[in-house]
Design an enzyme around this catalytic site. Structure first.
Site, mmCIF file in Angstrom:
data_model
loop_
_atom_site.group_PDB
_atom_site.id
_atom_site.type_symbol
_atom_site.label_atom_id
_atom_site.label_comp_id
_atom_site.label_asym_id
_atom_site.label_seq_id
_atom_site.Cartn_x
_atom_site.Cartn_y
_atom_site.Cartn_z
ATOM 1 N N ASN A 14 0.843 -1.196 0.000
ATOM 2 C CA ASN A 14 0.000 0.000 0.000
ATOM 3 C C ASN A 14 0.876 1.242 0.000
ATOM 4 O O ASN A 14 2.012 1.212 0.457
ATOM 5 C CB ASN A 14 -0.996 -0.013 1.176
ATOM 6 C CG ASN A 14 -0.434 -0.657 2.413
ATOM 7 O OD1 ASN A 14 0.372 -0.058 3.110
ATOM 8 N ND2 ASN A 14 -0.810 -1.899 2.673
ATOM 9 N N GLU A 60 -4.102 -1.303 6.126
ATOM 10 C CA GLU A 60 -2.913 -0.817 6.838
ATOM 11 C C GLU A 60 -2.928 0.697 7.036
ATOM 12 O O GLU A 60 -1.888 1.298 7.300
ATOM 13 C CB GLU A 60 -1.631 -1.230 6.097
ATOM 14 C CG GLU A 60 -1.364 -2.715 6.050
ATOM 15 C CD GLU A 60 -1.233 -3.377 7.414
ATOM 16 O OE1 GLU A 60 -1.350 -2.688 8.446
ATOM 17 O OE2 GLU A 60 -1.039 -4.587 7.444
HETATM 18 ZN ZN LIG Z 1 2.113 -5.996 4.034
#
Ligand SMILES: [Zn+2]
Length: 241
Positions: A14, A60
């Site tokens: 990400n 995340e």
């Molecule tokens: Zn990861």
């Protein structure tokens, strides 16, 4: 570039950019970063609440928000699972030997954060003590996170970490490592601030000589961020003679 270099598989990884004081542009969850288009991106506020975008934000996001909150200088973050660096993280080994001068200048050492379950506050908590001082962190049994003054600088650090991990691996294959010596490290620390864009306060280990004996206290640049980290010696590479 992350996808084409094989730094992420499937829907891994990400990225985010700080747009302004209260808005973060971030990648969506459950999507290959190699197939992503601009309309897939999501905008959240600094609390992680979605402001714009049709997709769901990365799981995340907590890690990204923590880094932005702790480091006002940071405007871009990259998280990926490059093979070699993640291999070191899975072996429980930090990249903390001064083997290559450019890496010493750019990043200092690359510490290993303990394991934390992805997508939970536990993961962000494992990184928290390291964030003030390091711009690149290995995440145990998981991957790597890097960050910088913009997304490109964060990405470049990811490339540097993986490249350095490959070099470190080759020294293990060769069965020999010859870390930079203390005096040479001090000179590198001195020139560090002269390199444009290098503002890392990350320390590096001191080596007394070619026998690889390290002192307890790492060499540090003048403290931009005064937070002190004590490295667990257990994270060091096994010594080979
Ligand atoms: Zn990861």
């Amino acid at each position: 570039m992350l996808h084409s270099l094989g730094f992420i598989a499937a829907t891994d990884g990400n990225l985010s950019v700080r747009l302004d004081e209260n808005r973060i542009l971030v990648t969506p969850t459950g999507m290959s970063k190699g197939m992503m288009t601009p309309s897939d991106l999501v905008v959240v506020d600094i609390q992680g609440r979605k402001i714009k975008g049709k997709r769901q934000v990365t799981s995340e996001i907590g890690m990204h928000l923590l880094i932005y909150r702790m480091r006002p200088d940071i405007r871009g973050i990259v998280h990926a699972h490059p093979r070699t660096a993640t291999g070191f993280a899975a072996a429980g080994m930090a990249l903390n030997q001064p083997l290559v001068c450019e890496v010493v200048i750019g990043l200092g050492l690359i510490p290993l954060a303990p394991y934390g379950t992805p997508g939970t506050p536990e993961l962000a908590a494992t990184l928290e003590p390291l964030i003030p001082q390091y711009d690149a962190i290995l995440m145990a049994n998981h991957g790597v996170v890097t960050y910088g003054s913009d997304l490109q600088s964060a990405y470049m650090k990811m490339e540097t970490v993986e490249h350095f991990a490959q070099i470190a691996l080759v020294t293990h294959v060769l069965g020999q490592q010859k870390p930079l010596e203390c005096e040479d490290l001090k000179k590198l620390v001195a020139v560090r601030s002269r390199y444009l864009g290098v503002n890392s306060a990350a320390p590096m280990p001191v080596y007394a000589g070619n026998n690889g004996d390290s002192a307890e206290e790492p060499v540090s640049v003048k403290s931009v961020r005064s937070h002190t980290i004590h490295h667990r010696r257990g994270n060091a590479f096994p010594r080979e003679n």
